[in-house]
Design a protein around this motif. Sequence first.
Motif, short mmCIF file in Angstrom:
data_model
loop_
_atom_site.label_atom_id
_atom_site.label_comp_id
_atom_site.label_asym_id
_atom_site.label_seq_id
_atom_site.Cartn_x
_atom_site.Cartn_y
_atom_site.Cartn_z
N THR A 1 0.82 -1.21 0.00
CA THR A 1 0.00 0.00 0.00
C THR A 1 0.85 1.26 0.00
OG1 THR A 1 -0.14 0.00 2.42
CG2 THR A 1 -1.89 -1.15 1.22
N GLY A 2 2.17 1.11 -0.01
CA GLY A 2 3.06 2.26 0.00
C GLY A 2 3.23 2.88 -1.38
N PHE A 3 4.07 3.89 -1.43
CA PHE A 3 4.32 4.67 -2.65
C PHE A 3 4.75 3.78 -3.82
CE2 PHE A 3 7.62 7.86 -4.48
CZ PHE A 3 6.77 8.19 -5.53
N ILE A 4 5.78 2.97 -3.59
CA ILE A 4 6.28 2.10 -4.66
C ILE A 4 5.37 0.88 -4.83
CG2 ILE A 4 8.20 0.63 -5.40
CD1 ILE A 4 10.06 2.55 -3.89
N GLY A 5 4.96 0.28 -3.72
CA GLY A 5 4.15 -0.93 -3.79
C GLY A 5 2.84 -0.73 -4.52
N HIS A 6 2.21 0.42 -4.30
CA HIS A 6 0.93 0.71 -4.98
C HIS A 6 1.11 0.77 -6.48
CE1 HIS A 6 -2.40 3.42 -6.32
NE2 HIS A 6 -3.09 2.60 -5.56
N ARG A 7 2.17 1.44 -6.94
CA ARG A 7 2.43 1.52 -8.39
C ARG A 7 2.81 0.15 -8.94
NH1 ARG A 7 4.19 5.14 -12.59
NH2 ARG A 7 3.28 6.83 -11.37
N LEU A 8 3.60 -0.60 -8.19
CA LEU A 8 4.00 -1.94 -8.62
C LEU A 8 2.77 -2.83 -8.81
CD1 LEU A 8 6.23 -4.05 -9.18
CD2 LEU A 8 6.28 -4.48 -6.70
N MET A 9 1.81 -2.72 -7.91
CA MET A 9 0.61 -3.55 -7.99
C MET A 9 -0.14 -3.35 -9.29
SD MET A 9 0.04 -5.82 -5.74
CE MET A 9 -1.62 -6.09 -6.39
N ARG B 1 19.15 -0.90 -3.90
CA ARG B 1 19.50 0.30 -3.14
C ARG B 1 18.89 1.51 -3.84
NH1 ARG B 1 25.82 -1.44 -2.01
NH2 ARG B 1 25.34 -3.00 -0.39
N LEU B 2 17.75 1.94 -3.32
CA LEU B 2 16.97 2.98 -3.96
C LEU B 2 17.51 4.37 -3.67
CD1 LEU B 2 13.54 1.44 -3.07
CD2 LEU B 2 14.19 2.07 -5.40
N GLY B 3 17.49 5.21 -4.72
CA GLY B 3 17.73 6.63 -4.55
C GLY B 3 16.41 7.33 -4.28
N MET B 4 16.39 8.65 -4.38
CA MET B 4 15.16 9.42 -4.22
C MET B 4 14.22 9.09 -5.37
SD MET B 4 14.70 13.55 -4.27
CE MET B 4 13.06 14.29 -4.27
N VAL B 5 13.02 8.62 -5.04
CA VAL B 5 12.07 8.17 -6.05
C VAL B 5 11.15 9.32 -6.45
CG1 VAL B 5 10.29 6.50 -6.64
CG2 VAL B 5 12.18 5.83 -5.14
N LEU B 6 11.09 9.61 -7.75
CA LEU B 6 10.24 10.68 -8.27
C LEU B 6 8.95 10.09 -8.80
CD1 LEU B 6 12.88 12.72 -10.31
CD2 LEU B 6 12.27 12.95 -7.90
N GLY B 7 7.83 10.56 -8.27
CA GLY B 7 6.53 10.07 -8.73
C GLY B 7 5.42 10.98 -8.25
N ALA B 8 4.28 10.89 -8.91
CA ALA B 8 3.17 11.79 -8.61
C ALA B 8 2.48 11.46 -7.30
CB ALA B 8 2.15 11.75 -9.75
N GLU B 9 2.57 10.20 -6.86
CA GLU B 9 1.76 9.76 -5.73
C GLU B 9 2.42 9.99 -4.37
OE1 GLU B 9 2.77 7.78 -8.17
OE2 GLU B 9 1.02 7.13 -9.32
N GLY B 10 3.69 10.34 -4.32
CA GLY B 10 4.35 10.49 -3.03
C GLY B 10 5.82 10.76 -3.18
N GLY B 11 6.57 10.49 -2.11
CA GLY B 11 8.01 10.69 -2.13
C GLY B 11 8.41 12.12 -1.82
N GLY B 12 9.71 12.37 -1.86
CA GLY B 12 10.25 13.66 -1.48
C GLY B 12 9.82 14.81 -2.38
N LEU B 13 9.64 14.56 -3.68
CA LEU B 13 9.28 15.62 -4.61
C LEU B 13 7.94 16.26 -4.24
CD1 LEU B 13 9.86 17.22 -7.18
CD2 LEU B 13 8.73 15.39 -8.47
N LYS B 14 6.99 15.43 -3.85
CA LYS B 14 5.66 15.93 -3.50
C LYS B 14 5.74 16.92 -2.34
CE LYS B 14 0.92 14.26 -3.10
NZ LYS B 14 0.06 13.05 -3.03
N LYS B 15 6.68 16.69 -1.41
CA LYS B 15 6.84 17.60 -0.27
C LYS B 15 7.54 18.89 -0.67
CE LYS B 15 7.17 13.68 2.90
NZ LYS B 15 8.05 12.93 3.82
N MET B 16 8.38 18.83 -1.71
CA MET B 16 9.13 20.00 -2.14
C MET B 16 8.29 20.96 -2.96
SD MET B 16 12.53 17.90 -3.35
CE MET B 16 13.33 19.31 -4.10
N LEU B 17 7.30 20.45 -3.66
CA LEU B 17 6.59 21.24 -4.67
C LEU B 17 5.90 22.50 -4.16
CD1 LEU B 17 5.12 18.59 -7.11
CD2 LEU B 17 6.80 20.36 -7.61
#
Length: 302
Positions: free
Chosen positions: A9-17, A161-177
Motif C-alpha cells: 500500500t506504499g508509494f512504490i508498492g501501490h504503483r507496482l501492484m 538500493r533505492l535513490g530518491m524516487v520521483l513520482g506523482a503519488e508520493g516521495g520527497g518531490l511531493k513535499k518539495m513542490l
Amino acid sequence: MKILLTGGTGFIGHRLMSHLRGHHQVTVLSRSPNKVYQRLGHDIEALASLQALDNLDAFDAVINLAGEPIADKRWSPPQKELICQSRWRLTAELVDKLKAGSRPPGVLISGSAVGFYGRQGDALVDEDSHPHPEFSHQVCARWEELAMAAASEQTRVCLIRLGMVLGAEGGGLKKMLPSYRLGLGGPIGSGKQYMSWIHIEDVVNLILFLLEHEECSGVFNATAPEPVTNEQFSRTLAQVLGKPHFARIPAWAMRLLFGEMAELLLTGQRVMPVRLQQVGFHFRYPTLDKALKETLEAMRNA
C-alpha cells in the motif's frame, strides 16, 4: 507466478501492484488488511501476519518493500528504533519462513537504499564502494544482511538500493513542490551535495526485470544514470515549473529543524547503477528533465 508482497500500500508498492495484477497472483502482507482492500481493491488477497504460515513454499517470489520512511520525522531515539525494526524484524521473519520450507520461493527482492553508502562527497559510487559508517548505513547494512541470509541454491536474493524516487503519488518531490510553486524553492545548504534519484516507473520496471531474469542476484543500485547536485536538481525543478530560483535554505536551519536527520539532505552520494546497466536494464527516464516533466504532468492529470 505467485508473489508475496510487503509494502503493497506504499508509494512504490501501490504503483507496482498496477503492473502485477492481471499477470500474477499477488498476496499482500499488511497489518491492516482493510487498508489493502481500500487502497488496492477487493480482488487482492491480504495476509495480516506470517504466523499462519509454516513456510513460504506456496510462493514463487517474495518482494519486500516495507519500512518506516526514514526522512519523514526527526530522528529521536524512538523514531530511530522504529526505522530499524520496521525493516529488520519483518525481513528476519520472512527469511525464517522462507528457510523453513523444502521448496522455497525462487527469488527474494528486498529493498534497501543508497543511504547504505553514507556521505560520499562527489566521488562516483558503485555497488562495490566502501560505505561511510553512520546511521543510514547501519540501518541498510543490517537490513541487507538479514535478506541475504535467504540466499541458497534454490533462492536468489536481489537487493535494490533505492535513490530518491520521483513520482506523482508520493516521495520527497511531493513535499518539495509547494514552496517551488510559490517561487520560494532553492538549494539546501551549499547545494554541492549530490542527489541520486530515479523515476518510479523505472523502479517498477527494474523490479519486474529482476523478477524475470534468473541470472540476476546480489546488490543493484536503483538510481538513474545521471546523479545531479542539489543545486542542479533545484534549478531544473524551478525551470520545469517556470518559477524563479533564488531562495536557499541554510544548513544551520536544516540542522535546527531536523537534527541529525538533516545530514541526509546536506550530504549525499553520486551513485551509478553499474550492475543494472551490466545486466542490460534500460532506463525509461535516464535524465532529470524528462523525469520531472513526466512526474509533474502526471500530477496535473491526477
